[in-house]
Scaffold this motif. Structure first.
Motif, PDB file in Angstrom:
ATOM      1  N   ARG A  77     -10.288  -4.351  10.557  1.00 42.63           N
ATOM      2  CA  ARG A  77      -9.912  -5.582   9.911  1.00 42.63           C
ATOM      3  C   ARG A  77      -9.195  -5.258   8.336  1.00 42.63           C
ATOM      4  O   ARG A  77      -9.240  -4.101   7.978  1.00 42.63           O
ATOM      5  N   ARG A  78      -8.450  -6.133   7.953  1.00 42.49           N
ATOM      6  CA  ARG A  78      -7.890  -5.986   6.749  1.00 42.49           C
ATOM      7  C   ARG A  78      -6.650  -4.845   6.445  1.00 42.49           C
ATOM      8  O   ARG A  78      -6.182  -4.674   7.565  1.00 42.49           O
ATOM      9  N   GLY A  79      -6.286  -4.324   5.392  1.00 38.82           N
ATOM     10  CA  GLY A  79      -5.209  -3.570   5.225  1.00 38.82           C
ATOM     11  C   GLY A  79      -3.932  -4.411   5.303  1.00 38.82           C
ATOM     12  O   GLY A  79      -3.567  -5.282   6.073  1.00 38.82           O
ATOM     13  N   PRO A  80      -2.910  -3.999   4.797  1.00 38.74           N
ATOM     14  CA  PRO A  80      -1.438  -4.572   4.615  1.00 38.74           C
ATOM     15  C   PRO A  80      -0.676  -4.862   5.774  1.00 38.74           C
ATOM     16  O   PRO A  80      -0.148  -5.885   6.162  1.00 38.74           O
ATOM     17  N   VAL A  81      -0.919  -4.029   6.695  1.00 35.25           N
ATOM     18  CA  VAL A  81      -0.254  -3.890   8.106  1.00 35.25           C
ATOM     19  C   VAL A  81      -0.950  -5.100   8.896  1.00 35.25           C
ATOM     20  O   VAL A  81       0.063  -5.990   9.434  1.00 35.25           O
ATOM     21  N   THR A  82      -2.225  -4.902   9.174  1.00 39.65           N
ATOM     22  CA  THR A  82      -2.555  -6.103   9.775  1.00 39.65           C
ATOM     23  C   THR A  82      -2.538  -7.527   9.263  1.00 39.65           C
ATOM     24  O   THR A  82      -2.020  -8.231   9.926  1.00 39.65           O
ATOM     25  N   MET A  83      -2.639  -7.439   8.033  1.00 37.18           N
ATOM     26  CA  MET A  83      -2.524  -8.808   7.575  1.00 37.18           C
ATOM     27  C   MET A  83      -1.326  -9.522   7.275  1.00 37.18           C
ATOM     28  O   MET A  83      -0.822 -10.530   7.403  1.00 37.18           O
ATOM     29  N   ALA A  84      -0.214  -8.369   7.361  1.00 33.38           N
ATOM     30  CA  ALA A  84       1.279  -9.172   7.265  1.00 33.38           C
ATOM     31  C   ALA A  84       1.571  -9.624   8.818  1.00 33.38           C
ATOM     32  O   ALA A  84       2.247 -10.547   8.917  1.00 33.38           O
ATOM     33  N   ALA A  85       0.926  -8.952   9.699  1.00 32.25           N
ATOM     34  CA  ALA A  85       1.217  -9.304  11.110  1.00 32.25           C
ATOM     35  C   ALA A  85       0.496 -10.737  11.369  1.00 32.25           C
ATOM     36  O   ALA A  85       1.304 -11.683  12.063  1.00 32.25           O
ATOM     37  N   ILE A  86      -0.802 -10.706  10.759  1.00 27.74           N
ATOM     38  CA  ILE A  86      -1.389 -12.164  11.012  1.00 27.74           C
ATOM     39  C   ILE A  86      -0.563 -13.225  10.493  1.00 27.74           C
ATOM     40  O   ILE A  86      -0.563 -14.358  10.906  1.00 27.74           O
ATOM     41  N   ALA A  87      -0.345 -12.835   9.172  1.00 30.47           N
ATOM     42  CA  ALA A  87       0.415 -13.718   8.371  1.00 30.47           C
ATOM     43  C   ALA A  87       1.647 -14.378   9.201  1.00 30.47           C
ATOM     44  O   ALA A  87       1.842 -15.464   8.926  1.00 30.47           O
ATOM     45  N   ALA A  88       2.505 -13.595   9.917  1.00 33.27           N
ATOM     46  CA  ALA A  88       3.736 -14.100  10.754  1.00 33.27           C
ATOM     47  C   ALA A  88       3.184 -15.124  11.799  1.00 33.27           C
ATOM     48  O   ALA A  88       3.700 -16.111  11.741  1.00 33.27           O
ATOM     49  N   VAL A 267      -2.701 -11.238 -11.423  1.00 31.85           N
ATOM     50  CA  VAL A 267      -2.898 -10.179 -10.532  1.00 31.85           C
ATOM     51  C   VAL A 267      -3.013 -10.474  -9.020  1.00 31.85           C
ATOM     52  O   VAL A 267      -3.342 -11.729  -8.815  1.00 31.85           O
ATOM     53  N   GLY A 268      -2.567  -9.619  -8.291  1.00 36.46           N
ATOM     54  CA  GLY A 268      -3.142 -10.050  -6.945  1.00 36.46           C
ATOM     55  C   GLY A 268      -1.744  -9.756  -5.789  1.00 36.46           C
ATOM     56  O   GLY A 268      -2.099  -9.997  -4.474  1.00 36.46           O
ATOM     57  N   GLU A 269      -0.623  -9.415  -6.227  1.00 35.13           N
ATOM     58  CA  GLU A 269       0.312  -9.207  -5.262  1.00 35.13           C
ATOM     59  C   GLU A 269       0.453  -8.006  -4.227  1.00 35.13           C
ATOM     60  O   GLU A 269       0.547  -8.223  -3.117  1.00 35.13           O
ATOM     61  N   VAL A 270      -0.700  -7.161  -4.493  1.00 39.11           N
ATOM     62  CA  VAL A 270      -0.775  -6.285  -3.480  1.00 39.11           C
ATOM     63  C   VAL A 270      -2.252  -6.387  -2.800  1.00 39.11           C
ATOM     64  O   VAL A 270      -2.584  -5.743  -1.657  1.00 39.11           O
ATOM     65  N   PHE A 271      -2.769  -7.429  -2.827  1.00 43.48           N
ATOM     66  CA  PHE A 271      -4.013  -7.957  -2.097  1.00 43.48           C
ATOM     67  C   PHE A 271      -3.974  -8.702  -0.977  1.00 43.48           C
ATOM     68  O   PHE A 271      -2.731  -9.078  -0.722  1.00 43.48           O
ATOM     69  N   ASN A 272      -4.552  -8.172  -0.066  1.00 40.61           N
ATOM     70  CA  ASN A 272      -4.541  -8.753   1.399  1.00 40.61           C
ATOM     71  C   ASN A 272      -5.827  -9.530   1.954  1.00 40.61           C
ATOM     72  O   ASN A 272      -5.995  -9.921   3.151  1.00 40.61           O
ATOM     73  N   HIS A 273      -6.986  -9.727   1.016  1.00 44.32           N
ATOM     74  CA  HIS A 273      -8.004 -10.347   1.588  1.00 44.32           C
ATOM     75  C   HIS A 273      -8.675 -10.975   0.300  1.00 44.32           C
ATOM     76  O   HIS A 273      -8.753 -10.744  -0.626  1.00 44.32           O
ATOM     77  N   ALA A 292       0.400 -13.205  -2.007  1.00 41.13           N
ATOM     78  CA  ALA A 292       1.663 -13.771  -1.226  1.00 41.13           C
ATOM     79  C   ALA A 292       1.206 -14.070   0.388  1.00 41.13           C
ATOM     80  O   ALA A 292       0.594 -13.191   0.746  1.00 41.13           O
ATOM     81  N   ALA A 293       1.791 -15.236   0.631  1.00 42.05           N
ATOM     82  CA  ALA A 293       1.337 -15.522   1.945  1.00 42.05           C
ATOM     83  C   ALA A 293       1.638 -14.425   3.003  1.00 42.05           C
ATOM     84  O   ALA A 293       0.922 -14.243   3.918  1.00 42.05           O
ATOM     85  N   THR A 294       2.757 -13.628   2.726  1.00 38.96           N
ATOM     86  CA  THR A 294       3.296 -12.835   3.756  1.00 38.96           C
ATOM     87  C   THR A 294       2.242 -11.630   3.899  1.00 38.96           C
ATOM     88  O   THR A 294       2.029 -11.011   4.742  1.00 38.96           O
ATOM     89  N   HIS A 295       1.696 -11.247   2.692  1.00 41.98           N
ATOM     90  CA  HIS A 295       0.614 -10.101   2.629  1.00 41.98           C
ATOM     91  C   HIS A 295      -0.781 -10.300   2.690  1.00 41.98           C
ATOM     92  O   HIS A 295      -1.661  -9.721   2.709  1.00 41.98           O
TER      93      HIS A 295
END
Length: 409
Positions: A77-88, A267-273, A292-295
């Motif tokens: 779970r989590r991580g920027p790659v996974t969460m960007a994919a789910i975001a899309a 703060v929080g632009e690099v957060f994904n969870h 960001a919704a994307t991340h």
């Protein structure tokens, strides 16, 4: 209604974007933004090789169930790659739901809570006259607040300063990622920065008066005590917020910063969870959520974190430079229009080439951003135009100290 296809489109109209296009058996399509700046192809492969086939045959209206299926079902779970994919996927499903209902997405989220979104733009300069000119331009464009970034004596090139060449020879404008196989490297000096920046804000306040909301991005470069020192030094200039002062994964560090300064913190632009915000929200250590919704996994989890933030009188300040595609920006604009605890929306403005690929209903008028009333997200992808702009490898800069040590960026 069932999903019949899920296609991944990678295009680079002055910078790289990854877009997911979901199509249903009724011919309705939805778009989602999966852009992860500098790691775009990792998300494209995640979607293409591991997610797309899981969507075929699913009911696109089951947004929450699909989100949980992709998040919990993968185990990792989590991580920027996974969460960007789910975001899309999440954005695309909201887009489809809006089109099927004949309503813009903000109406599905409870309707508008305001007439439009207050924005801030990015003003910068190599010296004070250039900075003042940039501030004036942004005010003339309609921004009601302005982010202030300045060159610093002793630092030869600094990310965020528009006319200043970067170490690699590329230029920062509205598309700051440098094309090439390696990131440009910049030299950083915290002492010089902390000494110079208060003088910049003093000059800006003297030039533009006390009423213009001013913001600043520290880009994670400081230790907590350095951030506290800067926040205190900037108090006389009444900032709207001080952003990303120290690496944001250290939530407890913000206790020290908060103890020493009343300057509002974002703060929080690099957060994904959501867990990345837990301590920050429950202890009221920040004032604005920068996710960001994307991340962050899309509209669905971003709405949930803002509902939690509302309980602590914390507002939104969603990340919105041009590493968010027009699809991702539209998703955030719909959410920002609907939630009660909206604060401000970062709005940098995409390039003309980007607008030829992404046709959108969003407007920026009388100082307010609005996603438009087109059903869904209000963005359509011109695939022929997208194909004319193939992917080009690009990286944002990285940071080193004068002795060569890699530094936070």
């Amino acid at each position: 209604m069932r999903i019949t296809s899920a296609d991944i489109i990678v295009t680079s109209p002055t910078r790289n974007f990854v877009t997911l296009k979901i199509t249903t058996d009724e011919g309705i399509t939805g778009l989602g933004d999966a852009t992860l700046n500098g790691r775009e192809l990792a998300v494209a492969a995640y979607l293409r090789d591991h997610v797309a086939q899981l969507l075929i045959g699913r009911d696109p209206h089951r947004i929450e169930d699909t989100w949980q299926y992709l998040y919990r079902g993968a185990y990792w779970r989590r991580g920027p790659v996974t969460m960007a994919a789910i975001a899309a996927v999440d954005m695309a499903l909201w887009d489809i739901k809006g089109k099927a209902a004949g309503l813009p997405v903000y109406q599905l989220l409870g309707g508008a809570s305001r007439t439009g979104l207050m924005t801030y733009g990015h003003a910068s300069g190599r010296d004070l006259p250039e900075l003042f000119d940039s501030v004036r331009r942004h005010i003339e464009e309609g921004h009601q607040a302005v982010r202030i970034q300045s060159s610093v004596p002793g630092i030869p090139a600094l990310y965020g300063v528009a006319a200043q060449p970067q170490a690699s020879g590329v230029r920062y404008d509205h598309e700051p990622a440098g094309r090439g196989s390696r990131p440009p490297e910049e030299v950083w000096n915290t002492h010089a920065y902390l000494h110079h920046l208060p003088t910049v804000f003093e000059a800006v306040r003297n030039e533009f008066g006390p009423d213009l909301p001013l913001l600043h991005d520290g880009h994670h470069r400081m230790t907590p005590i350095q951030a506290a020192k800067l926040g205190k030094a900037l108090e006389p200039y009444d900032l709207f917020w001080l952003e990303d002062t120290t690496p944001a994964e250290h939530q407890e560090a913000f206790r020290l910063i908060r103890h020493h300064t009343t300057t509002p913190l974002a703060v929080g632009e690099v957060f994904n969870h959501a867990a990345d915000f837990r301590t920050l929200l429950t202890e009221r250590l920040i004032d604005y959520v920068r996710a960001a919704a994307t991340h962050f996994g899309g509209i669905t989890p971003l709405r949930k974190i803002m509902d939690t933030a509302a309980e602590y009188q914390i507002k939104s300040g969603f990340h919105g430079p041009t590493d968010i595609s027009p699809v991702g920006l539209a998703a955030q604009a719909h959410l920002g229009l609907a939630i009660h605890n909206f604060g401000i929306q970062e709005y940098m403005g995409h390039s003309e080439a980007t607008h030829t690929v992404f046709r959108q209903s969003m407007t920026f008028k009388d100082g307010l951003l609005h996603p438009g009333d087109t059903p869904g997200l209000g963005v359509e992808l011109d695939e022929e135009a997208a194909a004319a702009h193939p992917y080009q490898q690009a990286y944002l800069p990285c940071n080193r100290l004068a002795d060569g040590t890699i530094h936070d960026w």
